[in-house]
Write an enzyme that holds these catalytic residues in place. Sequence first.
Site, short mmCIF file in Angstrom:
data_model
loop_
_atom_site.label_atom_id
_atom_site.label_comp_id
_atom_site.label_asym_id
_atom_site.label_seq_id
_atom_site.Cartn_x
_atom_site.Cartn_y
_atom_site.Cartn_z
N GLY A 18 13.85 2.94 100.48
CA GLY A 18 14.38 1.69 101.03
C GLY A 18 13.24 0.79 101.46
O GLY A 18 13.33 0.06 102.45
N ALA A 19 12.16 0.83 100.67
CA ALA A 19 10.89 0.22 101.11
C ALA A 19 10.90 -1.31 101.11
O ALA A 19 10.02 -1.93 101.70
CB ALA A 19 9.74 0.74 100.24
N GLY A 21 13.36 -2.92 102.44
CA GLY A 21 14.28 -3.26 103.52
C GLY A 21 13.60 -3.61 104.82
O GLY A 21 12.38 -3.56 104.96
N ASP A 49 12.36 1.92 95.94
CA ASP A 49 13.60 1.18 96.16
C ASP A 49 14.32 1.04 94.83
O ASP A 49 13.82 1.49 93.79
CB ASP A 49 13.33 -0.19 96.82
CG ASP A 49 14.44 -0.52 97.84
OD1 ASP A 49 15.63 -0.31 97.49
OD2 ASP A 49 14.14 -0.96 98.96
N ARG A 99 27.13 0.84 105.59
CA ARG A 99 28.59 0.70 105.68
C ARG A 99 28.95 -0.77 105.56
O ARG A 99 28.42 -1.61 106.27
CB ARG A 99 29.08 1.25 107.03
CG ARG A 99 30.59 1.37 107.10
CD ARG A 99 30.97 2.20 108.30
NE ARG A 99 32.38 2.51 108.30
CZ ARG A 99 32.91 3.52 108.99
NH1 ARG A 99 32.14 4.30 109.70
NH2 ARG A 99 34.20 3.74 108.96
N ASN A 112 26.68 7.94 99.83
CA ASN A 112 25.40 8.51 100.26
C ASN A 112 25.14 9.89 99.68
O ASN A 112 23.99 10.25 99.43
CB ASN A 112 25.31 8.51 101.78
CG ASN A 112 24.85 7.17 102.31
OD1 ASN A 112 23.76 6.71 101.99
ND2 ASN A 112 25.69 6.51 103.07
N ASP A 166 17.65 6.89 119.70
CA ASP A 166 18.61 7.10 120.79
C ASP A 166 17.90 7.62 122.04
O ASP A 166 18.21 7.21 123.16
CB ASP A 166 19.68 8.11 120.35
CG ASP A 166 20.31 7.72 119.03
OD1 ASP A 166 20.89 6.62 118.96
OD2 ASP A 166 20.22 8.49 118.06
N HIS A 194 23.76 11.34 115.28
CA HIS A 194 23.29 9.96 115.50
C HIS A 194 24.48 9.04 115.22
O HIS A 194 24.59 8.42 114.18
CB HIS A 194 22.12 9.64 114.58
CG HIS A 194 21.70 8.20 114.65
ND1 HIS A 194 21.25 7.61 115.81
CD2 HIS A 194 21.69 7.22 113.72
CE1 HIS A 194 20.97 6.33 115.58
NE2 HIS A 194 21.25 6.07 114.31
#
Length: 340
Positions: A18-19, A21, A49, A99, A112, A166, A194
């Site tokens: 996902g580089a 992004g 990507d 999503r 996914n 988190d 998560h």
Amino acid sequence: MSSKDCHSNKPIRVVITGAAGQIAYSLIHQIGNGDVFGKEQSIILHLLDITPVMGVLNGVVMEIQDMSLPLVKDVIPTDSEEVAFKDVDVALFVGAMPRKEGMERKDLLSANVKIFKSQGTALDKFAKKNVKVVVVGNPANTNCYILAHYAPSIPRENFTCLTRLDHNRAKAQLASRLKVSSSAIKNVIIWGNHSSTQFPDVRSATVSINGQETAVYDAIRDDQWLKNDFVSTVQKRGAAVIAARKLSSAMSAAKAICDHVRDWWYGTRENEWVSMGIISDGSYGIEKGLVFSYPVEIKNGQISIVQDLQMDDWAKGMIEKTQKELVEEKNDALKATNSE
């Protein structure tokens, strides 16, 4: 990974998926600048990507070149999983199917599963067998479970997912309440998924005020706030950022990835633990094999779960709730793999 290996001058290979992004855009500079692996450790960046965004990714590569970072020895942009995972030492799975409006959870899992099945198979085939894996793309725990499932030759302890964001959020909320720096807070715990069922637990957390270490519980002295507003704020923080920014957390996620990997690479501080999603060994009654966030200590690259922490019935109930969600997610994901 010994400290000797950690400080080797031979370049290490780091893949980021996902580089093109947002998270990667904040992450790449920190990695290339030595904030994660140290100021002596040179790196080769593998940037993966999908084909339609290769033009965008080439723009990112231009910027990496223009930063003129001395530690970055090479940058390999690609839409090929074989090229991306070839001989990598560290794999950061930032990309995932997000999503979209109207999408059911099972649709998200199904999309996914395809991605992480394919990437897990490629990781197994092409990466170094001691590769350190961090899954960031959501649903992170279950994506990590699927990835590990399809990369059976890589040790189970090398698979992790990100709950450090988190953990950092929990520290920040406590620090704000106590009017101290977040660095004064230690040993908060994120248990479980998560997601909005995660359990931010302060029972073992301490705060340093004027050089004196005190239990966070005693310093705050507000059971209602700790069990309600605090937990709810941490659980829903990602959604709150999206509502405000109209985009998901990117800067804070990138910082958390760096914290996670740096602690894995160099070890945690003495008497201090952090939260990581790891493959459960059954500790605290969690289903073995589930990817679950635990309090961990790290020494010489080895992650170990902090044992024998006391918890009351309320805490046990919170942990049971997040485990139940994860078991359901895992089962739905496995059904999706079988229906392909």
